[in-house]
Design a protein around this motif. Sequence first.
Motif, PDB file in Angstrom:
ATOM      1  N   GLN A   1       0.850  -1.192   0.000  1.00 42.92           N
ATOM      2  CA  GLN A   1       0.000   0.000   0.000  1.00 42.92           C
ATOM      3  C   GLN A   1       0.889   1.247   0.000  1.00 42.92           C
ATOM      4  OE1 GLN A   1      -3.391  -0.581   0.454  1.00 42.92           O
ATOM      5  NE2 GLN A   1      -4.177   1.496   0.583  1.00 42.92           N
ATOM      6  N   LEU A   2       0.688   2.106  -1.014  1.00 40.27           N
ATOM      7  CA  LEU A   2       1.421   3.364  -1.095  1.00 40.27           C
ATOM      8  C   LEU A   2       0.463   4.497  -0.785  1.00 40.27           C
ATOM      9  CD1 LEU A   2       3.460   2.847  -4.396  1.00 40.27           C
ATOM     10  CD2 LEU A   2       4.104   2.272  -2.057  1.00 40.27           C
ATOM     11  N   GLN A   3       0.950   5.481  -0.065  1.00 44.81           N
ATOM     12  CA  GLN A   3       0.115   6.620   0.315  1.00 44.81           C
ATOM     13  C   GLN A   3       0.843   7.898  -0.054  1.00 44.81           C
ATOM     14  OE1 GLN A   3      -2.913   6.344   2.041  1.00 44.81           O
ATOM     15  NE2 GLN A   3      -3.254   8.545   2.181  1.00 44.81           N
ATOM     16  N   ALA A   4       0.294   8.632  -1.013  1.00 48.64           N
ATOM     17  CA  ALA A   4       0.855   9.920  -1.392  1.00 48.64           C
ATOM     18  C   ALA A   4       0.164  11.020  -0.596  1.00 48.64           C
ATOM     19  CB  ALA A   4       0.681  10.157  -2.887  1.00 48.64           C
ATOM     20  N   SER A   5       0.936  12.020  -0.198  1.00 47.97           N
ATOM     21  CA  SER A   5       0.384  13.130   0.561  1.00 47.97           C
ATOM     22  C   SER A   5       1.188  14.388   0.285  1.00 47.97           C
ATOM     23  CB  SER A   5       0.405  12.801   2.057  1.00 47.97           C
ATOM     24  OG  SER A   5       1.724  12.606   2.506  1.00 47.97           O
ATOM     25  N   GLY A   6       0.675  15.510   0.760  1.00 43.28           N
ATOM     26  CA  GLY A   6       1.399  16.762   0.633  1.00 43.28           C
ATOM     27  C   GLY A   6       0.881  17.696  -0.437  1.00 43.28           C
ATOM     28  N   GLY A   7      -0.112  17.269  -1.172  1.00 42.91           N
ATOM     29  CA  GLY A   7      -0.678  18.136  -2.189  1.00 42.91           C
ATOM     30  C   GLY A   7      -1.455  19.292  -1.593  1.00 42.91           C
ATOM     31  N   GLY A   8      -1.844  20.218  -2.438  1.00 38.58           N
ATOM     32  CA  GLY A   8      -2.613  21.353  -1.975  1.00 38.58           C
ATOM     33  C   GLY A   8      -2.694  22.435  -3.020  1.00 38.58           C
ATOM     34  N   ASP A 108       2.334   2.014 -17.292  1.00 36.26           N
ATOM     35  CA  ASP A 108       1.859   0.628 -17.307  1.00 36.26           C
ATOM     36  C   ASP A 108       2.882  -0.361 -16.766  1.00 36.26           C
ATOM     37  OD1 ASP A 108      -0.124   0.838 -20.387  1.00 36.26           O
ATOM     38  OD2 ASP A 108      -0.521   1.455 -18.324  1.00 36.26           O
ATOM     39  N   ASP A 109       4.139   0.044 -16.736  1.00 34.85           N
ATOM     40  CA  ASP A 109       5.192  -0.875 -16.282  1.00 34.85           C
ATOM     41  C   ASP A 109       5.277  -0.960 -14.765  1.00 34.85           C
ATOM     42  OD1 ASP A 109       7.652  -0.171 -18.912  1.00 34.85           O
ATOM     43  OD2 ASP A 109       5.864  -1.447 -18.854  1.00 34.85           O
ATOM     44  N   TYR A 110       4.725   0.009 -14.056  1.00 35.12           N
ATOM     45  CA  TYR A 110       4.853   0.036 -12.606  1.00 35.12           C
ATOM     46  C   TYR A 110       3.795  -0.856 -11.959  1.00 35.12           C
ATOM     47  CZ  TYR A 110       8.329   3.720 -12.860  1.00 35.12           C
ATOM     48  OH  TYR A 110       9.477   4.429 -13.117  1.00 35.12           O
ATOM     49  N   ALA A 111       4.237  -1.610 -10.962  1.00 32.45           N
ATOM     50  CA  ALA A 111       3.362  -2.630 -10.382  1.00 32.45           C
ATOM     51  C   ALA A 111       2.462  -2.099  -9.275  1.00 32.45           C
ATOM     52  CB  ALA A 111       4.213  -3.773  -9.834  1.00 32.45           C
ATOM     53  N   TYR A 112       2.937  -1.110  -8.538  1.00 36.50           N
ATOM     54  CA  TYR A 112       2.199  -0.665  -7.346  1.00 36.50           C
ATOM     55  C   TYR A 112       2.002   0.851  -7.389  1.00 36.50           C
ATOM     56  CZ  TYR A 112       4.044  -5.182  -5.997  1.00 36.50           C
ATOM     57  OH  TYR A 112       4.393  -6.523  -5.988  1.00 36.50           O
ATOM     58  N   TRP A 113       0.810   1.283  -6.968  1.00 32.84           N
ATOM     59  CA  TRP A 113       0.448   2.693  -7.056  1.00 32.84           C
ATOM     60  C   TRP A 113      -0.171   3.199  -5.770  1.00 32.84           C
ATOM     61  CZ3 TRP A 113       1.207   5.860 -11.288  1.00 32.84           C
ATOM     62  CH2 TRP A 113       1.689   5.229 -12.445  1.00 32.84           C
ATOM     63  N   GLY A 114       0.102   4.480  -5.496  1.00 38.85           N
ATOM     64  CA  GLY A 114      -0.608   5.164  -4.433  1.00 38.85           C
ATOM     65  C   GLY A 114      -1.906   5.735  -4.970  1.00 38.85           C
ATOM     66  N   GLN A 115      -2.679   6.354  -4.080  1.00 39.31           N
ATOM     67  CA  GLN A 115      -4.009   6.821  -4.444  1.00 39.31           C
ATOM     68  C   GLN A 115      -4.008   8.203  -5.095  1.00 39.31           C
ATOM     69  OE1 GLN A 115      -2.715   7.494  -1.669  1.00 39.31           O
ATOM     70  NE2 GLN A 115      -3.485   9.467  -1.026  1.00 39.31           N
ATOM     71  N   GLY A 116      -2.911   8.921  -5.046  1.00 42.31           N
ATOM     72  CA  GLY A 116      -2.845  10.229  -5.679  1.00 42.31           C
ATOM     73  C   GLY A 116      -3.124  11.363  -4.721  1.00 42.31           C
ATOM     74  N   THR A 117      -2.505  12.500  -4.992  1.00 40.84           N
ATOM     75  CA  THR A 117      -2.736  13.704  -4.207  1.00 40.84           C
ATOM     76  C   THR A 117      -2.835  14.880  -5.169  1.00 40.84           C
ATOM     77  OG1 THR A 117      -1.917  15.033  -2.332  1.00 40.84           O
ATOM     78  CG2 THR A 117      -0.249  14.101  -3.800  1.00 40.84           C
ATOM     79  N   GLN A 118      -3.809  15.747  -4.931  1.00 42.46           N
ATOM     80  CA  GLN A 118      -4.100  16.848  -5.848  1.00 42.46           C
ATOM     81  C   GLN A 118      -3.153  18.013  -5.602  1.00 42.46           C
ATOM     82  OE1 GLN A 118      -6.640  17.230  -8.355  1.00 42.46           O
ATOM     83  NE2 GLN A 118      -5.443  19.070  -8.814  1.00 42.46           N
ATOM     84  N   VAL A 119      -2.592  18.501  -6.692  1.00 43.43           N
ATOM     85  CA  VAL A 119      -1.784  19.724  -6.660  1.00 43.43           C
ATOM     86  C   VAL A 119      -2.453  20.731  -7.585  1.00 43.43           C
ATOM     87  CG1 VAL A 119       0.422  20.755  -7.285  1.00 43.43           C
ATOM     88  CG2 VAL A 119       0.362  18.533  -6.127  1.00 43.43           C
TER      89      VAL A 119
END
Length: 123
Positions: A1-8, A108-119
């Motif tokens: 599980q990846l978690q991206a944060s820090g957007g705004g 498409d080559d990356y196996a694991y993804w975080g949920q994304g953060t809006q900038v």
Amino acid sequence: QLQASGGGLVQVGGSLRLSCAASGRALGTYDMGWFRQAPGKERDFVGTIKKVTRSTYYADSVKGRFTISRDNAKNTVYLQMNTLKPEDTAVYYCAADGSWPWPDIKADDYAYWGQGTQVTVSS
């Protein structure tokens, strides 16, 4: 599980630092990538960092403004974004385990993804 944060929301010329933390997975074993997706557009490559040498590679659109780093002890990868422009507005995603050879710029080559953060960069 990846978690991206820090957007705004930031003004043109401002800075943000995004973080990508992992649970249940050791990010130090993966080449990591950052991608972004603006509304109505495809997911675009931003940059990538190697797992051992920490070499980095960036899209031309962000080169000189964005910096990727990693702290394997904290199991976290960072995207420092400076001199932000309105065209940087997007949802930013971190991804793990790109394919060989490096640099891998294909989402498409990356196996694991975080949920994304809006900038959002306002002019």
